[in-house]
Design a protein around this motif. Structure first.
Motif, PDB file in Angstrom:
ATOM      1  N   UNK A   8      18.455 -25.717 -25.834  1.00  0.00           N
ATOM      2  CA  UNK A   8      18.679 -24.273 -25.795  1.00  0.00           C
ATOM      3  C   UNK A   8      19.841 -24.007 -26.737  1.00  0.00           C
ATOM      4  N   UNK A   9      19.665 -23.053 -27.609  1.00  0.00           N
ATOM      5  CA  UNK A   9      20.738 -22.728 -28.559  1.00  0.00           C
ATOM      6  C   UNK A   9      22.006 -22.272 -27.823  1.00  0.00           C
ATOM      7  N   UNK A  10      21.812 -21.776 -26.615  1.00  0.00           N
ATOM      8  CA  UNK A  10      22.964 -21.296 -25.843  1.00  0.00           C
ATOM      9  C   UNK A  10      23.775 -22.469 -25.311  1.00  0.00           C
ATOM     10  N   UNK A  11      25.065 -22.294 -25.293  1.00  0.00           N
ATOM     11  CA  UNK A  11      25.934 -23.337 -24.778  1.00  0.00           C
ATOM     12  C   UNK A  11      26.036 -23.283 -23.262  1.00  0.00           C
ATOM     13  N   UNK A  59      20.023 -32.015 -26.582  1.00  0.00           N
ATOM     14  CA  UNK A  59      20.104 -31.149 -27.761  1.00  0.00           C
ATOM     15  C   UNK A  59      21.433 -30.419 -27.890  1.00  0.00           C
ATOM     16  N   UNK A  60      21.694 -29.924 -29.090  1.00  0.00           N
ATOM     17  CA  UNK A  60      22.951 -29.224 -29.363  1.00  0.00           C
ATOM     18  C   UNK A  60      22.813 -27.706 -29.175  1.00  0.00           C
ATOM     19  N   UNK A  61      23.897 -27.025 -28.906  1.00  0.00           N
ATOM     20  CA  UNK A  61      23.868 -25.566 -28.984  1.00  0.00           C
ATOM     21  C   UNK A  61      24.182 -25.164 -30.433  1.00  0.00           C
ATOM     22  N   UNK A  62      23.769 -23.994 -30.831  1.00  0.00           N
ATOM     23  CA  UNK A  62      24.159 -23.430 -32.135  1.00  0.00           C
ATOM     24  C   UNK A  62      23.950 -24.398 -33.294  1.00  0.00           C
ATOM     25  N   UNK A  63      22.804 -25.051 -33.375  1.00  0.00           N
ATOM     26  CA  UNK A  63      22.530 -25.931 -34.516  1.00  0.00           C
ATOM     27  C   UNK A  63      21.027 -25.899 -34.767  1.00  0.00           C
ATOM     28  N   UNK A  64      20.631 -24.917 -35.542  1.00  0.00           N
ATOM     29  CA  UNK A  64      19.208 -24.619 -35.723  1.00  0.00           C
ATOM     30  C   UNK A  64      18.418 -25.797 -36.284  1.00  0.00           C
ATOM     31  N   UNK A 102       9.534 -34.345 -30.224  1.00  0.00           N
ATOM     32  CA  UNK A 102       9.298 -34.359 -28.773  1.00  0.00           C
ATOM     33  C   UNK A 102       7.840 -34.269 -28.350  1.00  0.00           C
ATOM     34  N   UNK A 103       7.565 -34.878 -27.206  1.00  0.00           N
ATOM     35  CA  UNK A 103       6.311 -34.628 -26.505  1.00  0.00           C
ATOM     36  C   UNK A 103       6.487 -33.448 -25.558  1.00  0.00           C
ATOM     37  N   UNK A 104       7.692 -33.346 -25.004  1.00  0.00           N
ATOM     38  CA  UNK A 104       7.967 -32.251 -24.067  1.00  0.00           C
ATOM     39  C   UNK A 104       9.356 -31.675 -24.338  1.00  0.00           C
ATOM     40  N   UNK A 105       9.419 -30.355 -24.496  1.00  0.00           N
ATOM     41  CA  UNK A 105      10.700 -29.677 -24.686  1.00  0.00           C
ATOM     42  C   UNK A 105      11.008 -28.883 -23.423  1.00  0.00           C
ATOM     43  N   UNK A 106      12.092 -29.250 -22.756  1.00  0.00           N
ATOM     44  CA  UNK A 106      12.537 -28.507 -21.578  1.00  0.00           C
ATOM     45  C   UNK A 106      13.643 -27.552 -22.007  1.00  0.00           C
ATOM     46  N   UNK A 107      13.468 -26.278 -21.663  1.00  0.00           N
ATOM     47  CA  UNK A 107      14.475 -25.281 -22.026  1.00  0.00           C
ATOM     48  C   UNK A 107      15.208 -24.814 -20.781  1.00  0.00           C
ATOM     49  N   UNK A 108      16.387 -25.366 -20.517  1.00  0.00           N
ATOM     50  CA  UNK A 108      17.140 -24.889 -19.355  1.00  0.00           C
ATOM     51  C   UNK A 108      17.577 -23.441 -19.591  1.00  0.00           C
ATOM     52  N   UNK A 141      13.110 -13.982 -25.798  1.00  0.00           N
ATOM     53  CA  UNK A 141      12.990 -13.759 -27.239  1.00  0.00           C
ATOM     54  C   UNK A 141      13.951 -14.643 -28.031  1.00  0.00           C
ATOM     55  N   UNK A 142      14.460 -15.652 -27.366  1.00  0.00           N
ATOM     56  CA  UNK A 142      15.481 -16.473 -28.011  1.00  0.00           C
ATOM     57  C   UNK A 142      14.983 -17.301 -29.180  1.00  0.00           C
ATOM     58  N   UNK A 143      15.936 -17.698 -29.986  1.00  0.00           N
ATOM     59  CA  UNK A 143      15.667 -18.548 -31.145  1.00  0.00           C
ATOM     60  C   UNK A 143      14.938 -19.831 -30.756  1.00  0.00           C
ATOM     61  N   UNK A 144      15.389 -20.465 -29.687  1.00  0.00           N
ATOM     62  CA  UNK A 144      14.791 -21.748 -29.310  1.00  0.00           C
ATOM     63  C   UNK A 144      13.311 -21.568 -28.958  1.00  0.00           C
TER      64      UNK A 144
END
Ligand SMILES: Nc1ncnc2c1ncn2[C@@H]1O[C@H](COP(=O)(O)OP(=O)(O)OP(=O)(O)O)[C@@H](O)[C@H]1O
Ligand SMILES: [Mg+2]
Length: 223
Positions: free
Chosen positions: A8-11, A84-89, A99-105, A116-119
């Motif tokens: 998640x781009x968010x920290x 993953x990192x925050x703020x690193x597109x 990835x096979x699976x992306x979990x977005x907390x 509508x987030x970037x991630x």
């Protein structure tokens, strides 16, 4: 072999907390596990440095072109977890591709914007050419009785990303264990947090296995 990333781009949404503990859960199941610290802040590496031994291998790799090297490393493991990192597109994009699976907390409090987030957009873009990438929102740092209602589930599905059933509550044990260089299973093996991580890990594995079955069926149909 499977590669799961927490992005998640968010920290501060719980990426590192979940990465470390899901990796620990997979290792406890007897799997050979690699944790890739893809964040220049190095939180997962710092956690590892507090210990004499880790239940899984930890490597630090935070660059835009990490995908190929992660895939190469991951070949020697049964499961790889990417913190993953925050703020690193650029790095985030590379993590998704690998990835096979992306979990977005996601934190329930930030619900007005996450859809509508970037991630979310980045995952969609990656899926456009690697269809097999699965993903899911994970409610993280949920406060007590916050109701994750129907509205939120429908917002998630509008974003094209399912909301996993497993939910992670705001619990002191998560913060304390991470600070002390422990996994939640070492800190409080029978506690509620350990149960949450187990449930989350099982659900993610289920999604990955479904995808493996689907793609095997697709390949068989093509052959
Ligand atoms: N479920 C939780 N309950 C209580 N505290 C939590 C929980 N999840 C995370 N925290 C705490 O919140 C802070 C941020 O968590 P964490 O480092 O896992 O987030 P992150 O998404 O990796 O952050 P960053 O974007 O900076 O990498 C940490 O102090 C962590 O201990
Ligand atoms: Mg982190």
């Amino acid at each position: 072999m499977m590669i799961i990333s927490f992005l998640n781009q968010k920290g501060g949404v719980g990426k590192t907390t979940l990465s470390v503990n899901v990796a620990a859960r997979l290792a406890a199941q007897g799997q050979k596990v690699l944790l890739v610290d893809a964040d220049k802040q190095g939180s997962a590496s710092t956690w590892a440095s507090l210990r004499e031994e880790t239940p899984f291998q930890v490597v630090s790799m935070a660059r835009d072109n990490l995908a190929k090297d992660v895939l190469k490393l991951a070949a020697d493991y049964e499961a790889t977890v990417i913190d993953g990192p925050p703020h690193a597109e650029g790095i985030a994009r590379a993590c998704i591709i690998a990835s096979d699976f992306v979990a977005l907390p996601i934190e329930p409090s930030g619900l007005s914007t996450w859809a509508s987030d970037l991630t979310v957009r980045q995952v969609g873009e990656a899926q456009a050419f690697k269809e097999s990438i699965k993903c899911g929102f994970v409610v993280s740092r949920k406060i007590g009785n916050t109701v994750i209602g129907r509205e939120i589930r429908s917002m998630a599905s509008e974003a094209g990303i399912p909301l996993l059933n497993a939910e992670i509550e705001q619990r002191v044990a998560y913060a304390e264990s991470l600070t002390m260089g422990k996994t939640i299973f070492e800190w409080s093996p029978t506690g509620a947090a350990a149960k949450e991580i187990t449930t989350l890990t099982d659900e993610i594995i289920q999604h990955v296995q479904e995808e493996l079955r689907d793609s095997a069926a697709t390949q068989a149909a093509r052959a």
